[in-house]
Design a protein around this motif. Sequence first.
Motif, mmCIF file in Angstrom:
data_model
loop_
_atom_site.group_PDB
_atom_site.id
_atom_site.type_symbol
_atom_site.label_atom_id
_atom_site.label_comp_id
_atom_site.label_asym_id
_atom_site.label_seq_id
_atom_site.Cartn_x
_atom_site.Cartn_y
_atom_site.Cartn_z
ATOM 1 N N GLU A 231 42.560 42.379 30.289
ATOM 2 C CA GLU A 231 41.263 42.593 29.634
ATOM 3 C C GLU A 231 41.419 43.377 28.333
ATOM 4 O O GLU A 231 40.742 43.099 27.341
ATOM 5 N N GLU A 234 42.593 41.024 25.717
ATOM 6 C CA GLU A 234 41.481 40.178 25.274
ATOM 7 C C GLU A 234 40.570 40.931 24.305
ATOM 8 O O GLU A 234 40.095 40.361 23.319
ATOM 9 N N THR A 266 45.618 36.840 34.308
ATOM 10 C CA THR A 266 44.318 36.931 33.632
ATOM 11 C C THR A 266 44.250 36.000 32.440
ATOM 12 O O THR A 266 43.285 35.249 32.263
ATOM 13 N N GLN A 269 44.209 32.244 32.985
ATOM 14 C CA GLN A 269 42.915 31.763 33.476
ATOM 15 C C GLN A 269 41.843 31.801 32.398
ATOM 16 O O GLN A 269 41.052 30.873 32.274
ATOM 17 N N SER A 270 41.785 32.879 31.607
ATOM 18 C CA SER A 270 40.705 33.003 30.627
ATOM 19 C C SER A 270 41.082 32.400 29.280
ATOM 20 O O SER A 270 40.365 31.582 28.733
#
Length: 279
Positions: A231, A234, A266, A269-270
């Motif tokens: 995160e 990102e 993560t 997937q994103s």
Amino acid sequence: MTYKTILAVLQTRADAERVLDCAIPLAVRYGAHLIGFHAEAMAMPYVSPMGFPDTDFIAASEEASEQRSAEIRALFEARCAGEGISHVWRAMTNVSGDSAASALGLARACDLIVVQQADPDAEAGLLADVEALLFESGRPVLFVPYAVSVDCAFRKVLLAWNGSQQAARAAFDALPFIREAGEVEVLSLDASDNAEQDAAVAGADIAAALARHGAKVTFASGFSAGIGAGEAIENRISDMQADLLVMGAYSQSRLKEFFFGGATRTLLQSMPVATLMSR
């Protein structure tokens, strides 16, 4: 180094368009030979409720597979011919019909693999095991997001750095992109002092090494602050408006999670931007 042999893994007509939107401009940019690869599942014996082979079903399955393969090949060859690039088509029929897993042998002889990120909404029978390319090919994999557009000029590059073997391999595998980018940032998260590094300057050595190759590079350190490395990466992608993420790929340890181990999952997937990963 540069990319002279690029493999485009094409599972369906839908992902083929997105992969070629990236792979063909890269082949043009680097004067590379482009290989298009697709696999289909062989028709399996199917028995009707009466206990007899359902020849109509088998024939229909074979026809659908042949038509899909022909459509993807026609798309690949037309687009390559339109750009005048060196190219070749490779296809295979096997039990799995998985274009990613089936391409492993070929992938190991390529400089770069381009494949679409796994789409969770894709038809179950047409899913490709793209992680096999990442963890088993030994070559860098450029993932094209299934949900966002990609500009393969890659003007802003974010390198997620933790000083590991995988991160080092990814950094140098991405060197052609890094050298040409207008802005490159080396991001070190949650660094700690140890025998190999001073946390305050973690990432400085790789930044300096990339700068010697002509990269316009800076480095920054930060903390994930409990949100997780994936995160945090990102968030930094959004802040700097990066169009390419470069990072090492990590698998889960049964005893503990390696640093960035969760980030691999993560970001697979994103995937907010095109992502180059090396193992």
